[in-house]
Design a protein around this motif. Structure first.
Motif, mmCIF file in Angstrom:
data_model
loop_
_atom_site.group_PDB
_atom_site.id
_atom_site.type_symbol
_atom_site.label_atom_id
_atom_site.label_comp_id
_atom_site.label_asym_id
_atom_site.label_seq_id
_atom_site.Cartn_x
_atom_site.Cartn_y
_atom_site.Cartn_z
ATOM 1 N N ARG A 1 8.048 1.920 3.761
ATOM 2 C CA ARG A 1 6.971 0.931 3.534
ATOM 3 C C ARG A 1 5.709 1.560 2.981
ATOM 4 O O ARG A 1 4.605 1.312 3.461
ATOM 5 C CB ARG A 1 6.658 0.195 4.835
ATOM 6 C CG ARG A 1 7.846 -0.612 5.292
ATOM 7 C CD ARG A 1 7.529 -1.370 6.538
ATOM 8 N NE ARG A 1 8.728 -1.950 7.085
ATOM 9 C CZ ARG A 1 8.805 -2.531 8.252
ATOM 10 N NH1 ARG A 1 7.747 -2.631 9.007
ATOM 11 N NH2 ARG A 1 9.934 -3.045 8.679
ATOM 12 N N GLY A 2 5.892 2.441 2.020
ATOM 13 C CA GLY A 2 4.748 3.037 1.330
ATOM 14 C C GLY A 2 4.205 4.297 1.968
ATOM 15 O O GLY A 2 3.344 4.958 1.397
ATOM 16 N N TYR A 3 4.684 4.646 3.178
ATOM 17 C CA TYR A 3 4.199 5.869 3.843
ATOM 18 C C TYR A 3 5.098 7.047 3.508
ATOM 19 O O TYR A 3 6.282 7.041 3.827
ATOM 20 C CB TYR A 3 4.142 5.695 5.366
ATOM 21 C CG TYR A 3 2.877 5.001 5.803
ATOM 22 C CD1 TYR A 3 1.764 5.729 6.223
ATOM 23 C CD2 TYR A 3 2.785 3.612 5.755
ATOM 24 C CE1 TYR A 3 0.592 5.090 6.588
ATOM 25 C CE2 TYR A 3 1.619 2.961 6.122
ATOM 26 C CZ TYR A 3 0.534 3.710 6.538
ATOM 27 O OH TYR A 3 -0.616 3.073 6.896
ATOM 28 N N LEU A 4 4.493 8.036 2.884
ATOM 29 C CA LEU A 4 5.236 9.247 2.526
ATOM 30 C C LEU A 4 4.404 10.435 2.980
ATOM 31 O O LEU A 4 3.388 10.764 2.369
ATOM 32 C CB LEU A 4 5.429 9.294 1.003
ATOM 33 C CG LEU A 4 6.079 10.543 0.417
ATOM 34 C CD1 LEU A 4 7.454 10.772 0.999
ATOM 35 C CD2 LEU A 4 6.182 10.426 -1.093
ATOM 36 N N LYS A 5 4.796 11.003 4.114
ATOM 37 C CA LYS A 5 3.985 12.085 4.687
ATOM 38 C C LYS A 5 4.882 13.210 5.156
ATOM 39 O O LYS A 5 5.988 12.951 5.649
ATOM 40 C CB LYS A 5 3.156 11.568 5.863
ATOM 41 C CG LYS A 5 2.199 10.466 5.427
ATOM 42 C CD LYS A 5 1.052 10.282 6.379
ATOM 43 C CE LYS A 5 0.103 9.247 5.777
ATOM 44 N NZ LYS A 5 -1.159 9.140 6.439
ATOM 45 N N ASN B 1 0.827 -1.215 0.000
ATOM 46 C CA ASN B 1 0.000 0.000 0.000
ATOM 47 C C ASN B 1 0.857 1.258 0.000
ATOM 48 O O ASN B 1 1.845 1.333 0.729
ATOM 49 C CB ASN B 1 -0.882 0.039 1.250
ATOM 50 C CG ASN B 1 -1.856 -1.096 1.250
ATOM 51 O OD1 ASN B 1 -2.647 -1.245 0.316
ATOM 52 N ND2 ASN B 1 -1.788 -1.944 2.270
ATOM 53 N N ILE B 2 0.420 2.227 -0.783
ATOM 54 C CA ILE B 2 1.045 3.553 -0.752
ATOM 55 C C ILE B 2 0.070 4.530 -0.086
ATOM 56 O O ILE B 2 -1.118 4.575 -0.449
ATOM 57 C CB ILE B 2 1.311 4.069 -2.199
ATOM 58 C CG1 ILE B 2 2.385 3.251 -2.895
ATOM 59 C CG2 ILE B 2 1.648 5.556 -2.204
ATOM 60 C CD1 ILE B 2 3.809 3.601 -2.547
ATOM 61 N N HIS B 3 0.579 5.281 0.875
ATOM 62 C CA HIS B 3 -0.165 6.407 1.451
ATOM 63 C C HIS B 3 0.724 7.624 1.257
ATOM 64 O O HIS B 3 1.749 7.749 1.939
ATOM 65 C CB HIS B 3 -0.414 6.220 2.945
ATOM 66 C CG HIS B 3 -1.260 5.045 3.266
ATOM 67 N ND1 HIS B 3 -2.614 5.130 3.441
ATOM 68 C CD2 HIS B 3 -0.934 3.750 3.407
ATOM 69 C CE1 HIS B 3 -3.101 3.926 3.694
ATOM 70 N NE2 HIS B 3 -2.097 3.068 3.673
ATOM 71 N N ALA B 4 0.358 8.466 0.345
ATOM 72 C CA ALA B 4 1.187 9.649 0.070
ATOM 73 C C ALA B 4 0.400 10.893 0.437
ATOM 74 O O ALA B 4 -0.714 11.093 -0.057
ATOM 75 C CB ALA B 4 1.581 9.688 -1.404
ATOM 76 N N GLN B 5 0.979 11.674 1.315
ATOM 77 C CA GLN B 5 0.317 12.919 1.726
ATOM 78 C C GLN B 5 1.396 13.963 1.960
ATOM 79 O O GLN B 5 2.050 13.977 3.005
ATOM 80 C CB GLN B 5 -0.471 12.676 3.017
ATOM 81 C CG GLN B 5 -1.360 13.833 3.372
ATOM 82 C CD GLN B 5 -2.165 13.537 4.640
ATOM 83 O OE1 GLN B 5 -2.011 12.486 5.260
ATOM 84 N NE2 GLN B 5 -2.988 14.471 5.024
#
Ligand SMILES: Nc1ncnc2c1ncn2[C@@H]1O[C@H](COP(=O)(O)OP(=O)(O)OP(=O)(O)O)[C@@H](O)[C@H]1O
Length: 213
Positions: free
Chosen positions: A207-211, A14-18
């Motif tokens: 691991r897909g988290y870019l915040k 999963n990617i969560h980009a914010q």
């Protein structure tokens, strides 16, 4: 400038980009497999997020709820990979001109001569692409990307696979592009030395988290 708030997934990943890009150069740093290329592919539009929004200079590129998904070729975003993609049957000059011709004269941001000078391609113009070293081919692909007159340049580990000598040769060109043009760039890498050389604002992906908040 660039605002991203989206989610995307492959089967297990999963990617969560914010985040919001406000500086001219943003570096995205993270381990292998952390999702860096996947984020760039969503921004350029070759992958489509499941949810969320992407906008650049207040122009919506993707909006899940509003059903907006601007096709890649209309996003005016260039993506440079670690392996340069050039037309093998054309010489260097023809490769450059091909990109330039795709853009109407009134929309062009860079002069061919300026790009040739900036990337020191003058002596290579007549060469066939298969007669170039890895570093020369990468410079041509950077030139081609500039001549496509993008509003945003994405660089996906552009120095990976090159030896130290070539890295040291090409990295300064990115700095020159930064200083001589006001083109916004996102620079993806594993290497913090490249980031500090470019004096880029840095975000870490894990691991897909870019915040950024
Ligand atoms: N087409 C695909 N189908 C399914 N999973 C994929 C696909 N492409 C990538 N992945 C997985 O998605 C995750 C993120 O991959 P991605 O290429 O974005 O990472 P990266 O940070 O760019 O890695 P690297 O630094 O090694 O290039 C990885 O776990 C990868 O195995």
């Amino acid at each position: 400038m660039l605002k991203c708030n989206f989610q995307f997934h492959y089967n297990q990943f999963n990617i969560h980009a914010q985040f919001e890009m406000t500086d001219q150069v943003l570096a995205i740093v993270g381990a292998s497999g952390s999702g860096k290329s996947t984020v760039l592919k969503n921004i350029v539009g070759v992958l489509t997020p499941e949810y969320g929004e992407i906008s650049f200079r207040n122009r919506i590129l993707f909006h899940h709820q509003q059903g907006i998904n601007i096709p890649t070729y209309q996003r005016r975003i260039a993506l440079i990979f670690q392996n340069p993609l050039l037309f093998p049957h054309l010489n260097v000059l023809q490769n450059l001109k091909y990109a330039e011709k795709l853009v109407e004269k009134s929309q062009r941001k860079f002069e061919l001569n300026h790009v040739v000078e900036l990337l020191e391609l003058d002596h290579l113009l007549k060469r066939k692409v298969n007669q170039l070293s890895g570093g020369e081919a990468q410079r041509v692909s950077i030139g081609r990307a500039l001549l496509s007159s993008p509003d945003l340049l994405l660089l996906d580990e552009p120095l990976t696979g090159l030896d130290t000598r070539l890295k040291n040769q090409i990295l300064p060109f990115f700095k020159t592009i930064k200083i001589q043009t006001n083109l916004p760039m996102i620079y993806v890498t594993h290497h913090l030395d490249e980031v500090s050389f470019l004096e880029a604002h840095t975000l870490t992906i894990s691991r897909g988290y870019l915040k950024d908040i």
